[in-house]
Design an enzyme around this catalytic site. Structure first.
Site, mmCIF file in Angstrom:
data_model
loop_
_atom_site.group_PDB
_atom_site.id
_atom_site.type_symbol
_atom_site.label_atom_id
_atom_site.label_comp_id
_atom_site.label_asym_id
_atom_site.label_seq_id
_atom_site.Cartn_x
_atom_site.Cartn_y
_atom_site.Cartn_z
ATOM 1 N N HIS A 113 0.793 -1.199 -0.015
ATOM 2 C CA HIS A 113 -0.223 -0.098 -0.007
ATOM 3 C C HIS A 113 1.018 1.517 -0.033
ATOM 4 C CE1 HIS A 113 -2.763 2.626 1.992
ATOM 5 N NE2 HIS A 113 -3.838 2.099 1.692
ATOM 6 N N ASP A 190 2.626 -4.867 8.251
ATOM 7 C CA ASP A 190 1.386 -4.276 8.057
ATOM 8 C C ASP A 190 0.209 -5.163 8.266
ATOM 9 O OD1 ASP A 190 -0.906 -2.872 7.021
ATOM 10 O OD2 ASP A 190 0.162 -2.054 5.524
ATOM 11 N N GLN A 193 -4.872 -4.930 6.430
ATOM 12 C CA GLN A 193 -5.722 -6.018 5.780
ATOM 13 C C GLN A 193 -5.997 -7.511 6.321
ATOM 14 O OE1 GLN A 193 -8.471 -5.477 3.375
ATOM 15 N NE2 GLN A 193 -6.881 -3.826 3.066
ATOM 16 N N LYS A 216 -10.901 -1.225 9.947
ATOM 17 C CA LYS A 216 -10.917 -2.229 9.133
ATOM 18 C C LYS A 216 -11.556 -3.589 9.755
ATOM 19 C CE LYS A 216 -8.238 -0.221 5.499
ATOM 20 N NZ LYS A 216 -6.929 -0.441 4.710
ATOM 21 N N CYS A 354 -4.378 2.303 -3.788
ATOM 22 C CA CYS A 354 -3.357 2.908 -3.151
ATOM 23 C C CYS A 354 -2.204 1.966 -3.417
ATOM 24 C CB CYS A 354 -3.520 3.231 -1.649
ATOM 25 S SG CYS A 354 -4.680 4.267 -1.275
#
Ligand SMILES: *Cc1c(COP(=O)(O)O)cnc(C)c1O
Length: 396
Positions: A113, A190, A193, A216, A354
């Site tokens: 991202h 990260d 997601q 999220k 992104c």
């Protein structure tokens, strides 16, 4: 129905919400927690001796413990409240400025991202370190042999998402972490997601830093978490100066507060932090195994049904995927498909998500991305497939 927003209509049609990879919807229990906070015990934390302040502090710190348990961190103070994934990444990138020297190397994956590319580019510009990229293949997976080639004693840091937001690929983070540790590099994962679908165990992963956003995973926007191993958080300098993050202040010298407060300058999103804990409880009550199994069914069904549309191509075909379908139809711009399906009440994302380097790899301007959550249904996928067919007829 736990999600009041899913009852609404869009353009006269029942809302079909397939933009979960951008933000999830909010269940009533989380909305109630937000209303309850502002209705009953809104006060600043860690400061007052008065009852409201103590209640707010207790609830906020309780939420930190919920996050600790959820991510299986060893210590609650290893969980730093942030404003979201982007904030967590910038906090770490900024801190590493003081550790890196010219010629050191930072490795990022091609599946990142933008929020996980730009801070590292800035870090490299500041320090003279070199940014290296783990390439991807046609399936949308990282090329692990190439990753091994990139690693050397110069590698100081590796950054990778757990799950790609554009394609849904689940990356082999355990292997990435172990290999990086083999050359003495630290790893930040990260998890923005991944966390809506997977319950990460930061100790089993042995990851150095792990970041996520509440919004999220059924929580509110504006709040997130950074997990850091205690030894790293001790070494890392504070990111912002201000109230809450100091032990003692004189004009000659300020000493910083201990963890986690060293990284939590100023008044945080108290209500958001509390609501984040409620969201995590809500998802755990459903169960991540159940969520993953159900979403996998949705993914299989949507993949099969969408591929029956002539000219449709799906990007990201790894066997390890969360419920994201990124696609295009030959000769049609993704934006045009997005516009038509929105008229039919369906929310999908169109564009580069992104993650422009991924789009460059496939030589496309973007995709239509439908991303599913546990509250979506097969019937909604039928609605999407019919709408995409209609769009293809109109535009083709
Ligand atoms: C959404 C997302 C981000 C950014 O999260 P914010 O909440 O906007 O800070 C970063 N990485 C991935 C993989 C994402 O999906």
């Amino acid at each position: 129905m736990d999600f009041p927003i899913l009852k609404r209509k869009v353009n006269g049609k029942p809302l079909v919400y397939f933009d979960n990879a951008a933000t999830s919807q909010t269940p009533q229990v989380v909305i109630d927690a937000i209303v309850d906070y502002y209705s009953r015990y809104n006060a600043n934390i860690h400061r007052g001796v008065h009852t409201l302040s103590q209640e707010a502090t207790d609830a906020y710190e309780q939420s930190r413990i919920k996050l600790q348990k959820h991510f299986n961190a060893a210590k609650a103070y290893e969980m730093i409240f942030t404003s979201g994934t982007t904030h967590g990444i910038n906090l770490v990138a900024n801190g590493f400025s003081s550790f890196l020297r010219k010629g050191d190397e930072v490795v990022v994956s091609a599946l990142e991202h933008h929020s996980n590319i730009v801070p590292w580019q800035m870090l490299c510009e500041r320090t003279g370190a070199v940014l290296r990229v783990i390439p991807m293949n046609e399936e949308g997976e990282l090329v692990m042999d190439a990753y091994e080639q990139l690693l050397s004693e110069k590698t100081r840091l590796v950054f990778c998402n757990h799950v790609s937001n554009a394609l849904g690929t689940v990356n082999p983070v355990k292997e990435i972490i172990d290999k990086a540790h083999g050359v003495g590099a630290a790893v930040l994962v990260d998890g923005a997601q991944a966390c809506p679908h997977i319950k990460p165990d930061v100790q089993a992963l042995d990851v150095d830093f792990y970041v996520a956003s509440a919004h999220k995973m059924c929580g509110p926007t504006g709040v997130g978490v950074l997990y850091g191993k205690e030894e790293w958080l001790q070494k890392l300098p504070p990111y912002q100066g201000g109230g809450e993050m100091i032990a003692e202040v004189t004009f000659e010298k300020t000493t910083y507060a201990g963890l986690p407060h060293k990284f939590e300058a100023g008044t945080p999103d108290i209500c958001g932090g509390i609501a984040f804990g409620v969201a995590v409880d809500y998802m755990n009550a459903i169960g991540f195994d159940k969520i993953a199994a159900y979403e996998d069914e949705l993914l299989g069904y949507a993949t099969k049904e969408l591929l029956s549309i002539p000219g449709l191509r799906i990007y990201g075909t790894s066997g390890h995927k969360t419920a994201v379908v990124s696609f295009n139809i030959k000769g049609i711009h993704p934006y045009d498909i997005g516009t038509i399906v929105d008229k039919l009440g369906i929310a999908v994302r169109t564009g580069h998500h992104c993650a422009q380097p991924i789009m460059d790899y496939y030589k496309i301007p973007g995709t239509v991305r439908a991303s599913f959550a546990f509250y979506n249904t097969q019937g909604e996928i039928d609605t999407l497939v019919a709408a995409v067919k209609k769009a293809a007829q109109m535009l083709g």
